[in-house]
Design a protein around this motif. Structure first.
Motif, PDB file in Angstrom:
ATOM      1  N   HIS A   2       0.836  -1.116   0.117  1.00  0.00           N
ATOM      2  CA  HIS A   2      -0.108  -0.028  -0.087  1.00  0.00           C
ATOM      3  C   HIS A   2       1.176   1.279  -0.009  1.00  0.00           C
ATOM      4  CE1 HIS A   2      -3.300  -2.599   0.865  1.00  0.00           C
ATOM      5  NE2 HIS A   2      -2.706  -3.058   1.826  1.00  0.00           N
ATOM      6  N   SER A   3       0.719   2.033  -1.146  1.00  0.00           N
ATOM      7  CA  SER A   3       1.264   3.609  -0.983  1.00  0.00           C
ATOM      8  C   SER A   3       0.779   4.379   0.141  1.00  0.00           C
ATOM      9  CB  SER A   3       1.088   4.016  -2.209  1.00  0.00           C
ATOM     10  OG  SER A   3      -0.219   4.181  -2.704  1.00  0.00           O
ATOM     11  N   VAL A   4       1.838   5.240   0.713  1.00  0.00           N
ATOM     12  CA  VAL A   4       1.369   5.980   1.690  1.00  0.00           C
ATOM     13  C   VAL A   4       2.079   7.566   1.511  1.00  0.00           C
ATOM     14  CG1 VAL A   4       1.547   6.315   4.481  1.00  0.00           C
ATOM     15  CG2 VAL A   4       1.293   4.061   3.235  1.00  0.00           C
ATOM     16  N   LEU A   5       1.398   8.515   1.527  1.00  0.00           N
ATOM     17  CA  LEU A   5       1.687   9.908   1.847  1.00  0.00           C
ATOM     18  C   LEU A   5       1.719  10.243   3.178  1.00  0.00           C
ATOM     19  CD1 LEU A   5       2.942  12.326   0.032  1.00  0.00           C
ATOM     20  CD2 LEU A   5       0.241  13.249   0.202  1.00  0.00           C
ATOM     21  N   LEU A   6       3.048  11.179   3.618  1.00  0.00           N
ATOM     22  CA  LEU A   6       3.077  11.518   4.922  1.00  0.00           C
ATOM     23  C   LEU A   6       2.974  13.012   4.676  1.00  0.00           C
ATOM     24  CD1 LEU A   6       5.768   9.095   6.297  1.00  0.00           C
ATOM     25  CD2 LEU A   6       3.299   8.923   6.692  1.00  0.00           C
ATOM     26  N   VAL A   7       2.360  13.825   5.833  1.00  0.00           N
ATOM     27  CA  VAL A   7       2.193  15.023   5.648  1.00  0.00           C
ATOM     28  C   VAL A   7       2.197  15.749   7.201  1.00  0.00           C
ATOM     29  CG1 VAL A   7       0.966  17.096   5.003  1.00  0.00           C
ATOM     30  CG2 VAL A   7       0.563  15.311   3.816  1.00  0.00           C
ATOM     31  N   ASP A   8       3.266  16.286   7.476  1.00  0.00           N
ATOM     32  CA  ASP A   8       3.536  16.965   8.923  1.00  0.00           C
ATOM     33  C   ASP A   8       4.652  18.130   8.921  1.00  0.00           C
ATOM     34  OD1 ASP A   8       4.486  17.318  11.891  1.00  0.00           O
ATOM     35  OD2 ASP A   8       2.800  15.780  12.001  1.00  0.00           O
ATOM     36  N   LEU A  17       7.997   8.885  11.439  1.00  0.00           N
ATOM     37  CA  LEU A  17       7.169   8.260  10.782  1.00  0.00           C
ATOM     38  C   LEU A  17       7.571   7.458   9.573  1.00  0.00           C
ATOM     39  CD1 LEU A  17       4.200  11.195  10.675  1.00  0.00           C
ATOM     40  CD2 LEU A  17       4.493   9.312  12.259  1.00  0.00           C
ATOM     41  N   GLN A  18       8.490   8.255   8.640  1.00  0.00           N
ATOM     42  CA  GLN A  18       8.885   7.433   7.634  1.00  0.00           C
ATOM     43  C   GLN A  18       9.733   6.139   8.188  1.00  0.00           C
ATOM     44  OE1 GLN A  18      10.682  11.400   6.076  1.00  0.00           O
ATOM     45  NE2 GLN A  18      10.247  10.228   4.096  1.00  0.00           N
ATOM     46  N   ASP A  19      10.630   6.156   9.203  1.00  0.00           N
ATOM     47  CA  ASP A  19      11.439   5.264   9.905  1.00  0.00           C
ATOM     48  C   ASP A  19      10.385   4.031  10.273  1.00  0.00           C
ATOM     49  OD1 ASP A  19      13.581   6.711   9.161  1.00  0.00           O
ATOM     50  OD2 ASP A  19      14.123   7.090  11.012  1.00  0.00           O
ATOM     51  N   ILE A  20       9.445   4.439  10.990  1.00  0.00           N
ATOM     52  CA  ILE A  20       8.568   3.427  11.392  1.00  0.00           C
ATOM     53  C   ILE A  20       7.774   2.829  10.335  1.00  0.00           C
ATOM     54  CG2 ILE A  20       6.215   3.025  12.830  1.00  0.00           C
ATOM     55  CD1 ILE A  20       6.899   5.545  14.242  1.00  0.00           C
ATOM     56  N   ILE A  21       7.234   3.361   9.002  1.00  0.00           N
ATOM     57  CA  ILE A  21       6.693   2.881   8.098  1.00  0.00           C
ATOM     58  C   ILE A  21       7.797   2.026   7.179  1.00  0.00           C
ATOM     59  CG2 ILE A  21       5.183   3.295   6.178  1.00  0.00           C
ATOM     60  CD1 ILE A  21       4.125   5.538   7.558  1.00  0.00           C
ATOM     61  N   ALA A  22       8.995   2.691   7.280  1.00  0.00           N
ATOM     62  CA  ALA A  22       9.832   1.864   6.467  1.00  0.00           C
ATOM     63  C   ALA A  22      10.495   0.389   6.890  1.00  0.00           C
ATOM     64  CB  ALA A  22      11.286   2.590   6.435  1.00  0.00           C
ATOM     65  N   GLY A  31       5.889   9.522  -0.568  1.00  0.00           N
ATOM     66  CA  GLY A  31       5.910  11.069  -0.522  1.00  0.00           C
ATOM     67  C   GLY A  31       5.949  11.410   0.806  1.00  0.00           C
ATOM     68  N   ALA A  32       6.639  12.479   1.082  1.00  0.00           N
ATOM     69  CA  ALA A  32       6.544  13.258   2.234  1.00  0.00           C
ATOM     70  C   ALA A  32       6.753  14.704   2.190  1.00  0.00           C
ATOM     71  CB  ALA A  32       7.791  12.734   3.421  1.00  0.00           C
ATOM     72  N   THR A  33       5.799  15.328   2.840  1.00  0.00           N
ATOM     73  CA  THR A  33       5.952  16.929   2.921  1.00  0.00           C
ATOM     74  C   THR A  33       5.387  17.812   4.171  1.00  0.00           C
ATOM     75  OG1 THR A  33       5.179  18.905   1.536  1.00  0.00           O
ATOM     76  CG2 THR A  33       3.605  17.027   1.752  1.00  0.00           C
ATOM     77  N   LEU A 111       0.498   3.378  14.727  1.00  0.00           N
ATOM     78  CA  LEU A 111       0.600   3.863  13.594  1.00  0.00           C
ATOM     79  C   LEU A 111       0.288   2.591  12.558  1.00  0.00           C
ATOM     80  CD1 LEU A 111       0.484   6.231  11.525  1.00  0.00           C
ATOM     81  CD2 LEU A 111       3.000   6.087  11.485  1.00  0.00           C
ATOM     82  N   LEU A 112       1.005   1.692  12.650  1.00  0.00           N
ATOM     83  CA  LEU A 112       0.900   0.432  11.675  1.00  0.00           C
ATOM     84  C   LEU A 112      -0.398  -0.335  11.806  1.00  0.00           C
ATOM     85  CD1 LEU A 112       4.725  -0.822  11.757  1.00  0.00           C
ATOM     86  CD2 LEU A 112       3.609   0.744   9.786  1.00  0.00           C
TER      87      LEU A 112
END
Length: 211
Positions: A2-8, A17-22, A31-33, A111-112
């Motif tokens: 599943h593809s995920v975009l993070l916004v914070d 958050l990126q590290d947790i999901i990785a 993507g992240a922004t 989160l996961l």
């Protein structure tokens, strides 16, 4: 996957958050922004399965982003990640089809789990926060909750738990079509139109501390 975009707008949290999901093989951060405006552009271009949005950001926060993408009928499922959120904000987000709501303090552990529930078509809506949202809704549907049959109340509880019609049918040993009919009758009796509102009403109806 599943593809995920993070916004914070907090760089350290965004990286965390990126590290947790990785570490999860079933999700891919596409993507992240830290910008709400850029988030809308990325959702339009990347069409992620899930967008995890910070509610409170300078300029454009989670509610504004959700409102913008729903106006274009994007199918991205949205999870709000926030330090604090008001009942009216939750109620508005639910009307726009919010799939998940997670306080930042619980993100490292939950989160996961939240994302997996949402990815399966379910909802992640904590009962205490949903109770706050239901406080601002009309009392009339709540009073009509007593009109539901025992089976309809059972289905309402399962929907509140984030289960899809197919999952409910499997749990109850019936057909998906039968669950759909029950759900139609529930909506008609309560004069509501979506599962999120039903979940909020169910939480308030079963909460002994409600006013």
């Amino acid at each position: 996957m599943h593809s995920v975009l993070l916004v914070d707008d907090h760089p350290l949290l965004l990286r965390g958050l990126q590290d947790i999901i990785a570490a999860a093989p079933d999700f891919d951060v596409v993507g992240a922004t830290a910008s709400g405006v850029e988030a809308i552009s990325l959702i339009s271009r990347l069409q992620p399965d899930i967008a995890v949005l910070d509610v409170a950001m300078p300029g454009m926060g989670g509610l504004e982003i959700l409102r913008a993408i729903r106006s274009t009928r994007r199918l991205t499922r949205v999870i709000f990640l926030t330090a604090t959120i008001s009942g009216p904000q939750i109620a508005e987000a639910l009307k726009m089809g919010l799939s998940g709501l997670l306080l930042k303090e619980y993100a490292p552990e939950a989160l996961l789990d939240c994302m997996r529930q949402v990815a399966m078509g379910g909802k992640w809506l904590p009962a205490d926060l949903m109770a706050n949202a239901s406080q601002v809704s009309n009392d009339a549907p709540l009073e009509r909750f007593s009109l539901l049959t025992p089976r309809e109340r059972e289905i309402s509880a399962l929907i509140c738990g984030g289960l899809s019609n197919r999952m409910i049918a499997s749990r109850l040993g019936t057909s998906e079509g039968t669950v759909g009919i029950h759900l139609h009758n529930i909506f008609r009796k309560l004069d509501i139109s979506n599962r999120a509102t039903l979940a909020a009403l169910h939480v308030q109806y079963t909460n002994p501390l409600r006013s």
